[in-house]
Structure formats: C-alpha cells, structure tokens
Scaffold this motif. Sequence first.
Motif, PDB file in Angstrom:
ATOM      1  N   ARG A  94       0.823  -1.207   0.000  1.00  0.00           N
ATOM      2  CA  ARG A  94       0.000   0.000   0.000  1.00  0.00           C
ATOM      3  C   ARG A  94       0.860   1.262   0.000  1.00  0.00           C
ATOM      4  N   SER A 109       0.672   4.162  -2.695  1.00  0.00           N
ATOM      5  CA  SER A 109       0.492   5.542  -2.238  1.00  0.00           C
ATOM      6  C   SER A 109       1.597   6.435  -2.780  1.00  0.00           C
ATOM      7  N   ASP A 133      -7.887   4.367   3.476  1.00  0.00           N
ATOM      8  CA  ASP A 133      -8.299   2.993   3.777  1.00  0.00           C
ATOM      9  C   ASP A 133      -9.575   2.593   3.053  1.00  0.00           C
ATOM     10  N   TRP A 146      -9.576   0.293  -0.042  1.00  0.00           N
ATOM     11  CA  TRP A 146      -9.232  -1.107   0.191  1.00  0.00           C
ATOM     12  C   TRP A 146     -10.287  -1.805   1.048  1.00  0.00           C
TER      13      TRP A 146
END
Length: 295
Positions: A143, A147, A272, A275
């Motif tokens: 992640r 990002s 978040d 996901w």
Amino acid sequence: MANSKFEYVKQFEQPDSLLPNTWIVVRLDGRGFTKFSTKYAFEKPNDMRALDLMNAAARSVMSELPDITIAYGVSDEYSFVFHKSCTLFERRASKLVSTIVSTFTAYYIYFWPIYFKDSKPLTPPLPSFDGRAVTYPSVQNLRDYMSWRQVDCHINNLYNTTFWALINKGGMDGTTAELMLKGTFSADKNEILFQKFGINYNNEPEMFKKGSVIFREYEMVEPETTKNGVEKEAEKANTAVPEVKSKSQLEKEKKARTKAKIVVEHLDIIRDEFWERRPWLLSGKPGKVPKEQKP
C-alpha cells in the motif's frame, strides 16, 4: 532431448526466482518518451489520447493475465500487482517482466490508430517499454508503494500544469517558467494557476490528478466499524504460512477472475476506504459478482 557437447552452456543460466509469499509489482516505463511525445505532438501537460491508450493497453494485459490483482498507471508508467499467493511462471522475474512488457507494448502499438486516428502513423523508432520486478513482504509495504506512486502523480501533475500554463498562457519560455517555480510549494502553484490564469486545480480531470487504477469489479462491501477491514485482510495476507490451494481450486478462482468485469477508475487509493470496500484486492480471492452483471 538428446544430450550434446553444447549443452554445457545451460550452466550459465542463473536462477532469477522472486521470493515466495511476497507481493510482486512489475513496473514498466516508456523508453525515450520525451522524444516520442514530441514527435507525435502530445498535448501538454496531459494528452487525454495518450493516457486513454495507456489504460487500454494495461486493461488488455490484465485481461490476458488473471493473476494480476490491481494495476496503477500515470503518464508513461504502469505498475501491475500480483498477489503473494501467485505462482505464475514459477515467480521467475525474467518471465514475468518480459511477458508484461511485451504484451503491453504489443497492445500499445495495436491500439495506436484507434486513439491517435488523426495523428501520423507510427514509424521507427517504435514505442517501447522497459520493466522491473520488485517484491514487497507485507500489505503495508504494498500500500505504501501504491500511495507513493499516487502522491508522485499529484506532485508531478501540479508542477506540470503550472509549468505549461506559464508557457502556453503566460508566454514564458521553459527556462523562465522553471526558475519561477523553483522552490515553490503546492499552495504557491495553486495560487499562480488561479490568480494568473483563473484555473482552479481542483477542477482538473481526476485522471490527471489521481492517475488510473484498474481492477476487477465485484460487489463492494461496507467498511467494518468494529475493526478496520484492511487490518483483518492484512493479518490474513501476512501470515507466515501461505495458504495451499488445490489445482482445481486455483482453476476455479482463475475462471472467476476471467469472467469479472475489468474497470478503469480514477480514485484515491491512499485512504483505507478504497481497500476496505474492495477486500478481494488483498485477499486474492474473487468477490461476489454485482447483481447488474449477472445474466
């Protein structure tokens, strides 16, 4: 195959297997695309045709390789993510990279006359891409990588939008525009765009600001309130012992992924929520097909 005195050359082949039970990211970049974009007069700072072409090629790669979980693209680069349970090509870096790069390049050239129908035909040197494979041991590492790419997209796009506004609308040359932007922060660039050219950066197309994310579309879920859904999937995905699946189970999941609709979106993948609402991206298991897609 019969043995021969020449077979000794096989000893020079070195293993290039990627670490097991890790996420694999194959990232490709355009080779010499600064010259290439100039040759075919790409619009600055963003050419919608070029970005749509990149997305079409990436979507086709994902369609041919159901093992790809998610892909993210910006400008002339694309990252393809394989779940840590993937065993495609025995997780050999050279095969994964060469397959992704060659398939992507083939589709890029194939789709060129569709997205650049008013442009001149491709001539040598033809567009090409290079690639590399990197492994990430945890969901958090993966992640953070995604990002990083999206933050990079925002930073570069804000700079390029301001830079080309100074040139195209402000009449500056490249050197002067570069000097004016040297040492500026995001707020400064937003101020220049709005005060000098009446451009509200927030109103720029989402694809320019956020890049493109491609994934298989299943029925989204509501984020859990008792415990972060991403954390739960991370706990499962980060287990030291990888889940062992039978051949028939693997084939069943592959078939389910093949049937799923592949979508191209321009969303915030840092928070978040992205996901949490799509748990299949981290679990590696196909989700439920949306009702509107069922026959």
